[in-house]
Design a protein around this motif. Structure first.
Motif, mmCIF file in Angstrom:
data_model
loop_
_atom_site.group_PDB
_atom_site.id
_atom_site.type_symbol
_atom_site.label_atom_id
_atom_site.label_comp_id
_atom_site.label_asym_id
_atom_site.label_seq_id
_atom_site.Cartn_x
_atom_site.Cartn_y
_atom_site.Cartn_z
ATOM 1 N N THR A 137 26.179 -0.075 -2.663
ATOM 2 C CA THR A 137 27.496 0.192 -3.262
ATOM 3 C C THR A 137 28.312 1.083 -2.330
ATOM 4 O OG1 THR A 137 26.457 0.096 -5.417
ATOM 5 C CG2 THR A 137 28.637 1.108 -5.337
ATOM 6 N N ASP A 138 27.685 2.167 -1.861
ATOM 7 C CA ASP A 138 28.401 3.140 -1.009
ATOM 8 C C ASP A 138 28.870 2.489 0.293
ATOM 9 O OD1 ASP A 138 27.834 4.969 -2.958
ATOM 10 O OD2 ASP A 138 26.341 6.090 -1.801
ATOM 11 N N THR A 146 0.776 -1.251 0.000
ATOM 12 C CA THR A 146 0.000 0.000 0.000
ATOM 13 C C THR A 146 0.805 1.298 0.000
ATOM 14 O OG1 THR A 146 -0.117 0.074 2.423
ATOM 15 C CG2 THR A 146 -1.870 -1.149 1.300
ATOM 16 N N SER A 147 2.082 1.275 0.345
ATOM 17 C CA SER A 147 2.774 2.563 0.516
ATOM 18 C C SER A 147 3.287 3.119 -0.816
ATOM 19 C CB SER A 147 3.959 2.418 1.478
ATOM 20 O OG SER A 147 4.634 3.653 1.574
ATOM 21 N N PRO A 148 2.888 4.341 -1.164
ATOM 22 C CA PRO A 148 3.401 4.953 -2.393
ATOM 23 C C PRO A 148 4.899 5.257 -2.296
ATOM 24 C CG PRO A 148 2.100 6.534 -1.138
ATOM 25 C CD PRO A 148 1.947 5.207 -0.452
ATOM 26 N N PHE A 149 5.436 5.216 -1.068
ATOM 27 C CA PHE A 149 6.875 5.499 -0.894
ATOM 28 C C PHE A 149 7.735 4.248 -1.121
ATOM 29 C CE2 PHE A 149 5.233 8.541 2.619
ATOM 30 C CZ PHE A 149 4.766 9.433 1.652
ATOM 31 N N TYR A 150 7.086 3.080 -1.252
ATOM 32 C CA TYR A 150 7.874 1.853 -1.329
ATOM 33 C C TYR A 150 8.792 1.817 -2.558
ATOM 34 C CZ TYR A 150 9.513 -2.829 -0.777
ATOM 35 O OH TYR A 150 10.360 -3.892 -0.623
ATOM 36 N N ASP A 151 8.301 2.294 -3.700
ATOM 37 C CA ASP A 151 9.133 2.285 -4.911
ATOM 38 C C ASP A 151 10.348 3.197 -4.748
ATOM 39 O OD1 ASP A 151 7.549 0.476 -6.130
ATOM 40 O OD2 ASP A 151 6.433 1.929 -7.348
ATOM 41 N N GLY A 152 10.142 4.312 -4.038
ATOM 42 C CA GLY A 152 11.251 5.244 -3.772
ATOM 43 C C GLY A 152 12.323 4.579 -2.920
ATOM 44 N N TRP A 153 11.866 3.787 -1.958
ATOM 45 C CA TRP A 153 12.804 3.035 -1.103
ATOM 46 C C TRP A 153 13.651 2.097 -1.965
ATOM 47 C CZ3 TRP A 153 15.426 1.364 2.993
ATOM 48 C CH2 TRP A 153 15.643 0.005 3.165
ATOM 49 N N LEU A 154 12.982 1.335 -2.825
ATOM 50 C CA LEU A 154 13.710 0.371 -3.653
ATOM 51 C C LEU A 154 14.677 1.066 -4.617
ATOM 52 C CD1 LEU A 154 11.157 -2.394 -4.773
ATOM 53 C CD2 LEU A 154 12.981 -2.567 -3.058
ATOM 54 N N ALA A 155 14.264 2.235 -5.115
ATOM 55 C CA ALA A 155 15.048 2.923 -6.159
ATOM 56 C C ALA A 155 16.441 3.336 -5.685
ATOM 57 C CB ALA A 155 14.280 4.138 -6.661
ATOM 58 N N THR A 156 16.621 3.578 -4.373
ATOM 59 C CA THR A 156 17.918 4.102 -3.920
ATOM 60 C C THR A 156 18.786 3.031 -3.245
ATOM 61 O OG1 THR A 156 17.047 4.740 -1.752
ATOM 62 C CG2 THR A 156 16.905 6.381 -3.506
ATOM 63 N N ASN A 201 19.635 5.069 5.344
ATOM 64 C CA ASN A 201 18.894 3.906 4.879
ATOM 65 C C ASN A 201 17.750 3.566 5.847
ATOM 66 O OD1 ASN A 201 18.617 0.669 4.852
ATOM 67 N ND2 ASN A 201 19.000 1.461 2.793
ATOM 68 N N ALA A 202 18.038 3.622 7.149
ATOM 69 C CA ALA A 202 16.997 3.313 8.144
ATOM 70 C C ALA A 202 15.868 4.342 8.074
ATOM 71 C CB ALA A 202 17.602 3.293 9.543
ATOM 72 N N LEU A 203 16.219 5.612 7.910
ATOM 73 C CA LEU A 203 15.173 6.645 7.846
ATOM 74 C C LEU A 203 14.265 6.433 6.639
ATOM 75 C CD1 LEU A 203 17.221 9.747 9.038
ATOM 76 C CD2 LEU A 203 15.287 8.683 10.222
ATOM 77 N N LYS A 204 14.864 6.022 5.529
ATOM 78 C CA LYS A 204 14.038 5.762 4.336
ATOM 79 C C LYS A 204 13.096 4.578 4.571
ATOM 80 C CE LYS A 204 17.656 5.945 1.555
ATOM 81 N NZ LYS A 204 18.557 5.930 0.390
#
Ligand code: PMV
Length: 324
Positions: free
Chosen positions: A214-215, A198-208, A235-238
């Motif tokens: 790598t970093d 349900t979260s619209p932010f989930y794709d943003g999480w995966l994208a980064t 990463n945790a905040l995202k």
């Protein structure tokens, strides 16, 4: 042969959050953790043809069928591999400093995977143990190894397992701030399911995530606490941001979690190398230099009681305990 097996807990610096496949626990993303010495579980499994069902005795107390569910998932896989049907008695002891309120599925299910396969006479490699532990709880796949560990998401049961990437033999440690539990938990399983769905932010999480991974690997190789900590914190905040967009929305943060995060930011301004991370609960974990841990603990004691702050160093992988 029945043997006591010990596994330590791990805390993810790059979080596992969301499943591609629920049954096999195939994650949506790779994750990366640090195994720690302060919390661990010892388990012993005895298969016994006279038992009518699996039994779990945790810290001396018989557990109900809900607690048994993940345990039986692992036992079923082991029985299937070893080609027998006996039920098992599972004895487990969680070594968690007093009053921590930290039940660890990672150490518990990793120790169980090791103990069950030993009891069944299966001679599993670490990779196979990681795959087995994963079926109980995703994060348990990483507790097979010590130090920094990456769980490769893979695409199926065969290809999803953890591997060690650095033994963490440098100046890094973690302080656990155990805050008071204010409200009922949303389990990690339910929390990630709801967020993915349900979260619209989930794709943003995966994208980064690839960038964060790598970093952090470069920063681990450089042994840079400031870079490792900063990447883990962002990463945790995202991850936690995705829960606020879920339907219905939820958060694992309490007022005390926010106080802990603020305390870490204040100490950072004062010059300490300190960063935080959080999992599916209100406790806050502070990434810092091992050499500064006692000073930082003292500083945190102006916000929290001494018993609420537990020090941890990098810990080892799974071990069979001899002569017990
Ligand atoms: O393995 P589980 O189902 O307990 O999920 C763990 C999820 C997080 O702790 C939030 C993140 C992680 O990678 O450990």
């Amino acid at each position: 042969m029945s043997k006591w097996v010990r596994a330590h807990t791990n805390i993810a610096l790059i979080k596992y959050w969301g499943k591609e496949n629920e049954e096999f626990i195939i994650p949506k993303n790779n994750s990366l953790s640090l195994t720690l010495d302060a919390f661990y579980t010892d388990s012993k499994v005895t298969f016994d043809s006279s038992l009518k069902e699996d039994q779990l005795i945790l810290d001396g107390e018989k557990q109900d069928s809900i607690a048994l569910k993940k345990v039986s998932t692992i036992l079923d896989i082991v029985r299937d591999k070893a080609d027998f049907t006996d039920f098992a008695l599972v004895e487990s002891i969680n070594y968690v400093p007093t009053a921590a309120g930290l039940a660890s599925s990672a150490s518990g299910l990793a120790a169980l995977a090791g103990a069950a396969s030993a009891a069944a006479g299966l001679n599993l490699s670490s990779k196979e143990l990681s795959r087995l532990a994963r079926r109980g709880s995703g994060s348990a796949s990483r507790s097979i190894y010590g130090g920094f560990v990456e769980w490769e998401k893979g695409t199926n049961d065969e290809t999803s397992f953890a591997h060690p990437i650095d033994n963490a033999d440098w100046d890094i440690g973690m302080l656990f701030i155990i805050v008071k539990q204010a409200k009922k938990d949303v389990s990690s399983r339910d929390g990630m399911q709801r967020t993915v769905a349900t979260s619209p932010f989930y794709d943003g999480w995966l994208a980064t995530l690839d960038q964060d991974l790598t970093d952090i690997k470069i920063s681990i190789a450089e042994q840079s606490i400031n870079k490792v900590g900063a990447i883990a914190e962002r990463n945790a905040l995202k991850m936690h941001a995705t829960t606020l967009g879920a339907q219905p929305p939820f958060t694992y943060w309490t007022a005390d979690s926010m106080l802990a995060m603020e305390a870490v930011r204040t100490l950072r301004k004062e010059g300490y190398s300190v960063y935080f991370t959080m999992d599916a609960g209100p406790n806050v974990k502070v990434i810092c230099k091992q050499s500064e841990m006692s000073k930082i603990k003292k500083a945190l004691m102006s916000y929290f009681d001494e018993e609420q702050i537990i020090s941890a160093k990098p810990g080892p992988g799974i071990q069979v305990l001899e002569n017990e």
